[in-house]
Scaffold this active site. Structure first.
Site, short mmCIF file in Angstrom:
data_model
loop_
_atom_site.label_atom_id
_atom_site.label_comp_id
_atom_site.label_asym_id
_atom_site.label_seq_id
_atom_site.Cartn_x
_atom_site.Cartn_y
_atom_site.Cartn_z
N GLU A 1 1.33 -0.40 -4.96
CA GLU A 1 0.36 0.65 -5.28
C GLU A 1 1.06 1.99 -5.25
OE1 GLU A 1 -3.51 3.00 -3.53
OE2 GLU A 1 -1.71 2.60 -2.36
N ASP B 1 0.81 -1.21 0.00
CA ASP B 1 0.00 0.00 0.00
C ASP B 1 0.85 1.28 0.00
OD1 ASP B 1 -2.83 1.18 0.86
OD2 ASP B 1 -1.37 2.06 2.23
C1 GLC Z 1 -3.99 3.40 -0.06
C2 GLC Z 1 -5.32 2.75 0.13
C3 GLC Z 1 -6.30 3.73 0.68
C4 GLC Z 1 -5.80 4.22 2.00
C5 GLC Z 1 -4.39 4.77 1.86
C6 GLC Z 1 -3.76 4.97 3.20
O1 GLC Z 1 -4.02 4.37 -1.02
O2 GLC Z 1 -5.75 2.18 -1.07
O3 GLC Z 1 -7.55 3.16 0.82
O4 GLC Z 1 -6.66 5.20 2.50
O5 GLC Z 1 -3.55 3.92 1.17
O6 GLC Z 1 -3.43 3.75 3.76
#
Ligand code: GLC
Ligand code: MG
Length: 689
Positions: A381, A311
């Site tokens: 991500e 993440d």
């Molecule tokens: C990522 C997740 C999102 C979250 C953020 C902080 O972007 O997909 O849902 O709020 O990280 O952890």
């Protein structure tokens, strides 16, 4: 008796009295005593010693018999009639063995790599709060997921990513982790997790966990120890001096809006949080923090999870100098700089050293990938928007591995301009920038983004699924996309998402509504009570899994058909991808594999008008094209001349055809392949070429 020769002697004892003796004429045993004894004695008398060759001549007259002494046997076996066939057989065996080894090596060397599990199936994202509620509290849970595993068998999906279910105060619905080694009671227990994993593995499904390295919850034990300056934990987070009511340490802003610094009374300093103030950023410049995270990775890999979705990775490091970031609009008054769009995030994202940390994570996962069939997958991500090269770095380098792929979010932008040219442009952003030999992937939705069926419009849902499942690489399907679920409307009083509490229009609740399983109460999401943590979409009575399973023309049936086709057809799962055509409406491409006559032409109308596409200049295509599948079921089986391929708005066609002339050799600049393989029709195998 004995015969001796200086260099070449043989001792023959009493036992050489041979019951099988036979003279050269084959007179048989009756004569043997006389002849053998007297003859040999005679020779010995005259010469004194006997040469070995003489002895051999003599003793090889003996008929072989069981229990022959070794010496006789040796003499016998050196006779040409025994020796030659024996040697021939020996060398034949050697040659055959060598040939088999050579063939085995050649087959191994020539075989292209098999697709790994994360390449062979789409990744299905489960948002656990919204998938299936087993206990009736209105929130989905792990037992609920387990109850619904048949859904994946039906869809032919093997890889499941589950958004976080760690213990969490749920300020950001699980992305604020209080304990990385525990399950939140809302979702179940560790036993429920283990049962789920075992059930998934027994069905051949892989489980990808969410891993959140950038931050923890402010309730995490480490944060408490850090704010009280425990010597070991003091530097676990990013702290700096500031005054309770004074100016912030710099102009950095949180992704959810406003300053990313919050004063902590206990420690008397400010801490950094690139997301909510309840999500303090970990300090990855502290090696102990890296070690902690690696230990957590080990913990879950040892439990048997198959991979991680990492993440928000670009935020993991910040510039130690903590200077103000440059404003996008230098003239904007600093007090109005409150969102991530106001700043160039030069000091809070993608810092030098980030990839080293991720590669270290990867290396740990590789250790656990050595067991055959247990490859551990890693996807990152990171939204880098137009800075595509930054995204591509998460693929790693030629010398060092990193993620198997970074999520490709470019297709999220499809609704921005629905046209064939735009679709091609977005696809090409990835294909044209991806490092050679890497594996592409495609995302059209997730828990952070408006559902594509709402942003692009319901009309395009089927065509978008067709695009996802016929492009090269791994598709990600956010739960509900397989039935064309749309966003819900959430009133201000219904808002759950913290991002929505800062700014209503940024709420992510609309794309997180419960999965619509059937037309019963609560859409079958909760069969026990009348609770759902977010409202259901009112269309659930018609848009739901159960009804769509009964309808061959449904979004679900088409998703399933395409996914199954993709997995059974080599050109679709690992063949060339070649652009053929793009205009205001239509985007068209070919999927083919060298050596295979069967190929696929995809024609998708993303525009605003029905279209007639003329592909007569594509000489590699046959004159007549028969539709294998249309998103408009009535058009299945239609035959078009290649000069007049008709599509309605939002219609997609998969055309299967046979050709002797492949497209890619003549248009290399229009074509891409991750790992080239050729097909040998005569013996039905793939090989490297
Ligand atoms: C990522 C997740 C999102 C979250 C953020 C902080 O972007 O997909 O849902 O709020 O990280 O952890
Ligand atoms: Mg950080």
């Amino acid at each position: 008796m004995s015969y001796r020769n200086d260099s070449d002697s043989v001792e023959l004892g009493e036992c050489t009295r041979n019951p099988g003796y036979k003279d050269a004429d084959g007179d048989g045993p009756a004569a043997r005593d006389n002849i053998s004894v007297s003859d040999s004695e005679e020779k010995r008398d005259s010469i004194g010693v006997k040469r070995l060759s003489d002895a051999r001549d003599e003793y090889t007259q003996i008929k072989p018999y069981a229990g022959m002494p070794k010496e006789v046997l040796v003499l016998y076996s050196s006779k040409a009639r025994y020796r030659v066939p024996r040697e021939i057989l020996f060398w034949l065996t050697v040659c055959c063995t060598l040939a088999m080894v050579a063939v085995t090596i050649a087959v191994i060397a020539l075989s292209p790599k098999c697709l790994s599990w994360w390449q062979a199936s789409p990744v299905y994202q489960i948002y656990p709060r919204s998938f299936k509620d087993s206990d009736g509290d209105g929130v989905g849970d792990l037992k609920g997921i387990r109850e619904k595993l048949d859904h994946f068998e039906y869809l032919n999906i093997k890889s499941i990513w589950i958004s976080p279910f760690y213990r969490s105060p749920m300020k950001d619905f699980g992305y604020d982790v209080e304990d990385f080694r525990d399950i939140d009671p809302l979702f179940g227990t560790m036993k429920d997790f283990e049962d789920l994993l075992a059930a998934m593995h027994s069905k051949g499904l892989k489980l990808i966990m969410d891993f959140i390295p950038n931050h923890t919850s402010d309730l995490h034990r480490w944060f408490n120890l850090s704010r009280t300056r425990d010597p070991h934990y003091e530097d676990y987070y990013v702290w700096t001096d500031c005054k309770p009511d004074g100016p912030k340490p710099n102009n950095w802003v949180s992704i959810f809006g406003n300053s990313s610094w919050t004063y902590d009374e206990v420690r008397g300093q400010c801490y950094l949080h690139q997301f909510l103030k309840e999500q303090p950023d970990l300090n990855f410049r502290n090696p102990d923090v890296i070690k902690e995270m690696i230990d957590i990775i080990h913990f879950w890999l040892e439990k048997g999870v198959d991979g991680f979705r990492m993440d928000a990775v670009k935020h993991m490091l910040e510039a130690p100098h903590m200077r103000d970031e440059p404003q996008v609009d230098p003239n904007k008054p600093p007090e109005l700089v409150t969102t991530e769009w106001d700043l160039h995030s030069d000091y809070t994202t993608s810092q030098v050293g980030l990839h080293d940390i991720l590669r270290e994570f990867r290396a740990q996962m590789d250790i656990y990938s050595q067991e055959p069939g247990r490859y551990r997958f890693m996807v990152t991500e990171s939204y880098d928007y137009e800075e595509v090269y930054k995204t591509m770095m998460y693929y790693g380098s030629r010398l060092e591995k990193e993620g198997d792929f970074p999520f490709n979010f470019y297709l999220l932008d499809l609704p921005h301009n629905t046209s064939g040219v735009w679709a091609k442009h977005l696809v090409h952003l990835w294909m044209g920038n991806m490092p050679k030999g890497k594996w592409p992937n495609w995302v059209v939705g997730n828990h952070d983004r408006t559902r594509i069926s709402s942003s692009a419009g319901r009309l395009y849902v089927r065509a978008i699924n067709m695009l996802l499942l016929t492009l090269p690489g791994t598709a990600t399907t956010y739960y509900g996309e397989e039935i064309g679920m749309e966003n819900i409307n959430v009133t201000a009083s219904q808002i759950q998402d913290p991002a929505g509490k800062y700014n209503t229009s940024a709420s992510r609740d609309p794309q997180r509504s419960p999965l619509q399983w059937n037309a019963d109460t609560n859409a079958g999401f909760n069969e026990k009570t009348n609770l759902t943590w977010l409202p259901l979409h009112p269309d659930y009575e018609t848009v739901n899994v159960e009804d769509q399973m009964k309808d061959d023309g449904s979004v679900l049936a088409q998703y399933r058909f395409l996914n199954t086709l993709r997995q059974s057809e080599l050109p679709l799962n690992r063949g060339w991808f070649c652009y053929v055509h793009a205009d205001a409406n239509v985007f068209s491409y070919i999927r083919e594999l060298d050596g295979l006559k069967r190929a696929f032409l995809i024609v998708v109308n993303f525009g605003k008008e029905s279209a007639v596409t003329d592909l007569s200049s594509v000489r590699e295509l046959p004159d007549e094209l028969k539709v294998l599948m249309s998103t408009t079921i009535a058009n299945d089986g239609k035959v078009f001349p290649k000069s007049r391929i008709q599509t309605e708005v939002g219609e997609g066609l998969v055309i299967q055809y046979s050709t002797n002339t492949l497209f890619n050799p003549n248009h290399p600049e229009e074509c891409y392949i991750s790992e080239k393989a050729c097909y040998l029709e005569t013996i039905d195998i793939l090989y490297k070429c």
